[in-house]
Write a protein that holds these residues in place. Sequence first.
Motif, PDB file in Angstrom:
ATOM      1  N   GLN A  37       0.940  -1.251  -0.080  1.00  0.00           N
ATOM      2  CA  GLN A  37       0.056  -0.038   0.158  1.00  0.00           C
ATOM      3  C   GLN A  37       0.857   1.097  -0.073  1.00  0.00           C
ATOM      4  O   GLN A  37       0.349   2.292  -0.669  1.00  0.00           O
ATOM      5  CB  GLN A  37      -0.998  -0.043   1.326  1.00  0.00           C
ATOM      6  CG  GLN A  37      -2.120  -1.325   1.433  1.00  0.00           C
ATOM      7  CD  GLN A  37      -3.029  -0.915   0.021  1.00  0.00           C
ATOM      8  OE1 GLN A  37      -3.186   0.077  -0.471  1.00  0.00           O
ATOM      9  NE2 GLN A  37      -3.980  -1.804  -0.050  1.00  0.00           N
ATOM     10  N   THR A  90       0.679   4.018  -2.931  1.00  0.00           N
ATOM     11  CA  THR A  90       0.382   5.403  -2.541  1.00  0.00           C
ATOM     12  C   THR A  90       1.601   6.183  -3.087  1.00  0.00           C
ATOM     13  O   THR A  90       1.335   7.425  -3.683  1.00  0.00           O
ATOM     14  CB  THR A  90       0.227   5.587  -0.877  1.00  0.00           C
ATOM     15  OG1 THR A  90      -0.664   4.797  -0.509  1.00  0.00           O
ATOM     16  CG2 THR A  90      -0.019   6.879  -0.722  1.00  0.00           C
ATOM     17  N   TYR A 101      -4.284   8.105   0.635  1.00  0.00           N
ATOM     18  CA  TYR A 101      -4.073   7.291   1.484  1.00  0.00           C
ATOM     19  C   TYR A 101      -5.017   6.106   1.219  1.00  0.00           C
ATOM     20  O   TYR A 101      -6.370   6.314   0.894  1.00  0.00           O
ATOM     21  CB  TYR A 101      -4.436   7.478   3.027  1.00  0.00           C
ATOM     22  CG  TYR A 101      -3.474   8.718   3.539  1.00  0.00           C
ATOM     23  CD1 TYR A 101      -1.989   7.963   3.708  1.00  0.00           C
ATOM     24  CD2 TYR A 101      -3.593   9.741   4.017  1.00  0.00           C
ATOM     25  CE1 TYR A 101      -0.966   8.651   4.409  1.00  0.00           C
ATOM     26  CE2 TYR A 101      -2.603  10.839   4.376  1.00  0.00           C
ATOM     27  CZ  TYR A 101      -1.272  10.120   4.534  1.00  0.00           C
ATOM     28  OH  TYR A 101      -0.108  11.025   4.890  1.00  0.00           O
ATOM     29  N   PRO A 102      -4.807   4.792   1.182  1.00  0.00           N
ATOM     30  CA  PRO A 102      -5.814   3.749   1.081  1.00  0.00           C
ATOM     31  C   PRO A 102      -6.711   3.486   2.166  1.00  0.00           C
ATOM     32  O   PRO A 102      -6.648   4.284   3.221  1.00  0.00           O
ATOM     33  CB  PRO A 102      -4.757   2.416   0.943  1.00  0.00           C
ATOM     34  CG  PRO A 102      -3.690   3.052   1.907  1.00  0.00           C
ATOM     35  CD  PRO A 102      -3.360   4.138   1.788  1.00  0.00           C
ATOM     36  N   THR A 103      -7.918   2.931   1.759  1.00  0.00           N
ATOM     37  CA  THR A 103      -8.875   2.564   3.008  1.00  0.00           C
ATOM     38  C   THR A 103      -8.393   1.379   3.599  1.00  0.00           C
ATOM     39  O   THR A 103      -7.962   0.414   3.258  1.00  0.00           O
ATOM     40  CB  THR A 103     -10.263   2.230   2.331  1.00  0.00           C
ATOM     41  OG1 THR A 103     -10.512   3.382   1.394  1.00  0.00           O
ATOM     42  CG2 THR A 103     -11.293   1.959   3.358  1.00  0.00           C
ATOM     43  N   ARG A 104      -8.221   1.559   4.940  1.00  0.00           N
ATOM     44  CA  ARG A 104      -7.868   0.417   5.971  1.00  0.00           C
ATOM     45  C   ARG A 104      -8.929  -0.544   5.976  1.00  0.00           C
ATOM     46  O   ARG A 104     -10.095  -0.226   6.214  1.00  0.00           O
ATOM     47  CB  ARG A 104      -7.352   0.854   7.210  1.00  0.00           C
ATOM     48  CG  ARG A 104      -6.230   1.788   7.293  1.00  0.00           C
ATOM     49  CD  ARG A 104      -5.711   2.415   8.656  1.00  0.00           C
ATOM     50  NE  ARG A 104      -6.672   3.222   9.012  1.00  0.00           N
ATOM     51  CZ  ARG A 104      -6.575   3.896  10.168  1.00  0.00           C
ATOM     52  NH1 ARG A 104      -5.567   4.056  10.650  1.00  0.00           N
ATOM     53  NH2 ARG A 104      -7.592   4.665  10.515  1.00  0.00           N
ATOM     54  N   THR A 105      -8.637  -1.802   5.878  1.00  0.00           N
ATOM     55  CA  THR A 105      -9.799  -2.818   5.971  1.00  0.00           C
ATOM     56  C   THR A 105      -9.195  -4.024   6.915  1.00  0.00           C
ATOM     57  O   THR A 105      -8.004  -4.089   7.120  1.00  0.00           O
ATOM     58  CB  THR A 105     -10.115  -3.452   4.544  1.00  0.00           C
ATOM     59  OG1 THR A 105      -8.761  -3.955   4.208  1.00  0.00           O
ATOM     60  CG2 THR A 105     -10.684  -2.339   3.735  1.00  0.00           C
ATOM     61  N   ARG A 140      -2.017   6.058   8.928  1.00  0.00           N
ATOM     62  CA  ARG A 140      -3.165   6.137   8.083  1.00  0.00           C
ATOM     63  C   ARG A 140      -3.149   4.577   7.177  1.00  0.00           C
ATOM     64  O   ARG A 140      -4.048   4.451   6.498  1.00  0.00           O
ATOM     65  CB  ARG A 140      -3.200   7.297   6.925  1.00  0.00           C
ATOM     66  CG  ARG A 140      -3.055   8.506   7.461  1.00  0.00           C
ATOM     67  CD  ARG A 140      -4.477   8.774   8.271  1.00  0.00           C
ATOM     68  NE  ARG A 140      -5.262   8.860   7.027  1.00  0.00           N
ATOM     69  CZ  ARG A 140      -5.629   9.977   6.464  1.00  0.00           C
ATOM     70  NH1 ARG A 140      -5.241  10.935   6.768  1.00  0.00           N
ATOM     71  NH2 ARG A 140      -6.483   9.827   5.482  1.00  0.00           N
TER      72      ARG A 140
END
Length: 520
Positions: free
Chosen positions: A275, A279, A292-296, A341
Amino acid sequence: MQGESTLKRRADGTILPNLNLKRRRLTRYQERQIRSVFRFLNLPGELKNIIYEYCIDVTAAQHILQRYYGSIRDCTNLAAIEAPLVWSRTPTIFLINKQIFAEASFFVRKRSLTFDHGLLDLVDITDFVSKNLFRTVSSITINDSGHPLFQHNILAASWIGYTSLVGQIGEILSKGHHLKTFTLSLTDDGLVSHVTKCWNKGNVCGFRDSLLKACESLRAVRRVGLVTFRGLPEPLSSELKARMESTPIYFLDLPSEIRNAIYAEALDWSDINKQLVRTMGLWSDKRMNPPYPTRTTPGVLLANRQISTEAQDILRRKPLTLTFPRNHGMQKQDHVPNMLRFIRPATLLKVEHLVLELNSWEWIYSLDHFLPVFASPTLPTTAAASDPTIPTNRTSTLTLTHHTLLHHPITTTPRAGTPALKTLYIHFTDALKARFLVGTTQQYPDDTLHASLSHLAKLRGLEQVAFTGDLPECYTAPLAQIMMMPVAGASVELPRLRAVKASGEMVAVDDEVQSFVAGV
């Protein structure tokens, strides 16, 4: 007026009482008429069961299919005949109330579904039979008694229709069922010969391959009382029969060694590095915030509490390796991405082994974000240092240290949990190191670098600490010693961190900054 309100006239002229219960007031005549109605649920159970038998019909869809197949029996062009336009619906007897639904459902479980044909050119069997009916009946039979009705020029369509029907039924039953018997009987020579002759050959055979695909869906159907296959080759028939009749083995029934191996393959920290690289690649305009990526949360951690606990134990044993790239295109401190993040502080608290590969000096500012997460909760910290709104640049970081020591009392900041960090490995590459070892007044590490690395001195109780790269040993050795000190020994005198000059002389870092690092 009273007669018109309490009576109603049918089309044939018959006058009946108006039993509209929405009226505010009922006449005595209406009340007598209502009480004279015999309720269905007052019938004896034997009579109700007879009514249920007549109301429940599971053969309607089969009759529709038989009529359709009869219309194309002698047809050479299937496209010339329009397929029946029907849809499955719930019998009215199931929509009255819960008691009637429960009583009537019992009789559905005693019924059986029989298919004398495959789907042929029809697309979906659920257009004729609902999924709930498949899962409720006690017996399903698929045979090829209707196949000889067709001409040989639609042999392939008939075979594909059978395999499509078997595949769809297998997918439906895999979600649950009440089957006691399941029978698949394909005994017509025109169908079976194509499978038996090609079964052990290496040639391409559409009949054989489509049968394997259909049987693969049946492998997910378990706990059937009796399974019967006719026309299927061995050993496919025996193996599939044994599997469908057996009790399923659930994930938690597996030995812990196998579950741990699955957890190790399903969970890894490497996604954070991927990630970060993604980014930095998408971050073309450094004047804007990073994308920023979506945290999953990984799906294995969402299954249930036991699986989540076991999987997290395996994940903790893996080192969290954060690799910061050398080529990044950043020119200012504000450009450094916030690593929180990419990973939550609550997750960082569970990390036992941390590896930091800083391949460029600019990444030292990323330490300001997540290193305080690992700080020992018993060490004193300043209120200002815990405020994320205070800037941390080359000048303000050191200035903040002086200002904090002079004007802010030392307090203990409450934490959400105790960090589990045991080992720490840091590799630091600094292309600017040579410039700091030229002048006689300069030293390495300089105050800016030391201000970022000072967060490490708040860590306690580590079992192993190692530094490689451009940081001098006179600085890293006492720093590692501080980090491996027990938490209870916070009041013990700490070793002094030393910097190196161009002449090789080792000097202590700024005393005021050193006092802040030691938490005095």
